[in-house]
Design an enzyme around this catalytic site. Structure first.
Site, PDB file in Angstrom:
ATOM      1  NE  ARG A 295      26.306   5.577  10.829  1.00  0.00           N
ATOM      2  CZ  ARG A 295      25.957   4.724  11.777  1.00  0.00           C
ATOM      3  NH1 ARG A 295      26.813   4.410  12.723  1.00  0.00           N
ATOM      4  NH2 ARG A 295      24.753   4.199  11.791  1.00  0.00           N
TER       5      ARG A 295
ATOM      6  CD  GLU B 155      47.088  24.721  -5.306  1.00  0.00           C
ATOM      7  OE1 GLU B 155      46.890  24.285  -4.147  1.00  0.00           O
ATOM      8  OE2 GLU B 155      46.165  25.213  -5.982  1.00  0.00           O
TER       9      GLU B 155
ATOM     10  CB  ALA C 164      13.658   8.718   3.644  1.00  0.00           C
TER      11      ALA C 164
END
Ligand SMILES: NC(=O)c1ccc[n+]([C@@H]2O[C@H](COP(=O)([O-])OP(=O)(O)OC[C@H]3O[C@@H](n4cnc5c(N)ncnc54)[C@H](OP(=O)(O)O)[C@@H]3O)[C@@H](O)[C@H]2O)c1
Length: 364
Positions: free
Chosen positions: A190, A58, A300
């Protein structure tokens, strides 16, 4: 859709486009763009948030004003702030400009301030319209919103595999499964992330660099999660001139004598268990909105089990590694029935030379 609505959408889409230009540089802040029209509906300024610590969108738009904004309107994809942070509140600037209408896509996700900026604008007699291009705005800032709501970093898990679903041979060798184009793409991709995470075993076996090869400055933080602290005295990740490295270790299992081998330039933090949520929380606290998990199957799988992963990106190469004992991208979830398996959503597919890239989301 009426002609008026079409042009409101057009201006908000412009604000969202401007916001997207701050793609890799605004963390821990959101991506925000702003457009100002004069009282006749003519574009008189625009701006976007470039980097944390720099002016908000803004303010950038007010700084670029070509004409008086009095009785004009503003389009901004996130509720203007009403608190004093590194920069003064944007709401004050909007009110003092004499703008009469403000179109906002979404409220600030931070519950402490959410709705307060809108309330102040309304109290000053400004007409506020909330919800224009909401879906696009939510998508653009999904990582920022996720971190604010869950206090965890938005996680993306990436792996490269052969067409028979293998990420390495039985002996751990994996260079290279995908083509050069895919690997180059990974380097630049990345740059979207604030941190890249691997486990101790990937460090020992692959000795990766984990950088964008210069497409982001500063480079993403490189994070190693280890239970043993059994890390080599020489590693590419110990050179912190180009990118910073952080070791997070489980103090309940690690041999802290091993810390002697780690150079002082590497940051070290301890946690009380091997729960990967602890990494997501530490990184969120450090201001990381979006983190890339480039780990092997064991870490993972743990990261998925503990909801640290919101998206998966898989590169699939037309190659066969074969062998029952070559490595899978994930280890066992112990599912017994097909209705227990994980179903992913919103998949997108792209071709990179002969490789296929698949991007899918978890429904959290
Ligand atoms: N093709 C690909 O895309 C790709 C990507 C990444 C890795 N890889 C391959 O994957 C292999 C390594 O697999 P990996 O599963 O051993 O990967 P990893 O990424 O090293 O993760 C396992 C290591 O993470 C640490 N860890 C911390 N908390 C854990 C937890 N809750 N659960 C499991 N581990 C935790 C342990 O380190 P410590 O042992 O130090 O305690 C553990 O050995 C390598 O051969 C590498 O080449 C392939």
């Amino acid at each position: 859709m009426s002609e008026k609505n079409v042009s409101h959408t057009k201006w908000m889409k412009r604000a969202i486009f401007l916001a997207s230009l701050g793609k890799n540089t605004t963390s821990p802040n959101p991506k925000v763009g702003a457009v100002i029209l004069d009282k006749h509906g003519t574009l008189i300024s625009e701006g976007f948030h470039h980097k944390a610590g720099m002016p908000h969108a803004e303010l950038m738009a007010f700084n670029n004003l070509k004409k008086d904004a009095k009785e004009g309107s503003m389009y901004v994809n996130l509720e203007p702030c009403c608190h004093h942070g590194k920069t003064p509140p944007c709401v004050d600037k909007v009110i003092s400009s004499g703008i009469k209408k403000v179109y906002i896509s979404i409220e600030d996700p931070d519950k402490r301030v959410s709705g307060k900026g809108i309330k102040q604008l309304k109290e000053a007699g400004i007409k506020v319209h909330l919800g224009l291009c909401k879906k696009e705005a939510l998508d653009l800032n999904k990582a920022f919103i996720h971190r604010n709501i869950t206090k965890k970093a938005f996680g993306v898990l990436k792996w490269a595999m052969s067409i028979d679903g293998r990420i390495a041979l039985k002996n751990g060798k994996s260079k290279w499964i995908t083509n050069e184009e895919s690997r180059l793409l990974v380097h630049s991709f990345r740059a979207e992330f604030d941190a890249i995470i691997i486990g101790g075993n990937t460090l020992r076996r692959d000795n990766p660099l984990l950088t964008t090869r210069g497409s982001k400055n500063p480079e993403p933080l490189r994070v190693i999660f280890t239970k043993s602290l059994d890390l080599p005295s020489k590693s590419n990740l110990w050179d912190c001139n180009k990118a910073k490295t952080l070791i997070i270790y489980d103090s309940s299992t690690a041999n802290e004598d091993n810390l002697k081998r780690i150079p002082k330039s590497v940051e070290v933090e301890k946690v009380s268990s091997d729960n990967p949520v602890l990494i997501s929380k530490i990184l969120a606290k450090r201001g990381c909105n979006k983190v890339l998990w480039e780990c092997g199957p064991r870490l993972a799988t743990a990261a998925i089990k503990y909801n640290c992963i919101q998206e998966i990106i898989t590169f699939i190469a037309p190659k066969i590694l074969g062998g029952e004992n070559s490595m899978n991208p994930l280890s066992d979830f112990e599912f017994k029935e097909m209705n227990e398996i994980i179903k992913l959503h919103d998949s997108q597919f792209s071709l990179i030379g002969n490789d296929i890239c698949v991007k899918s989301s978890f429904k959290n």
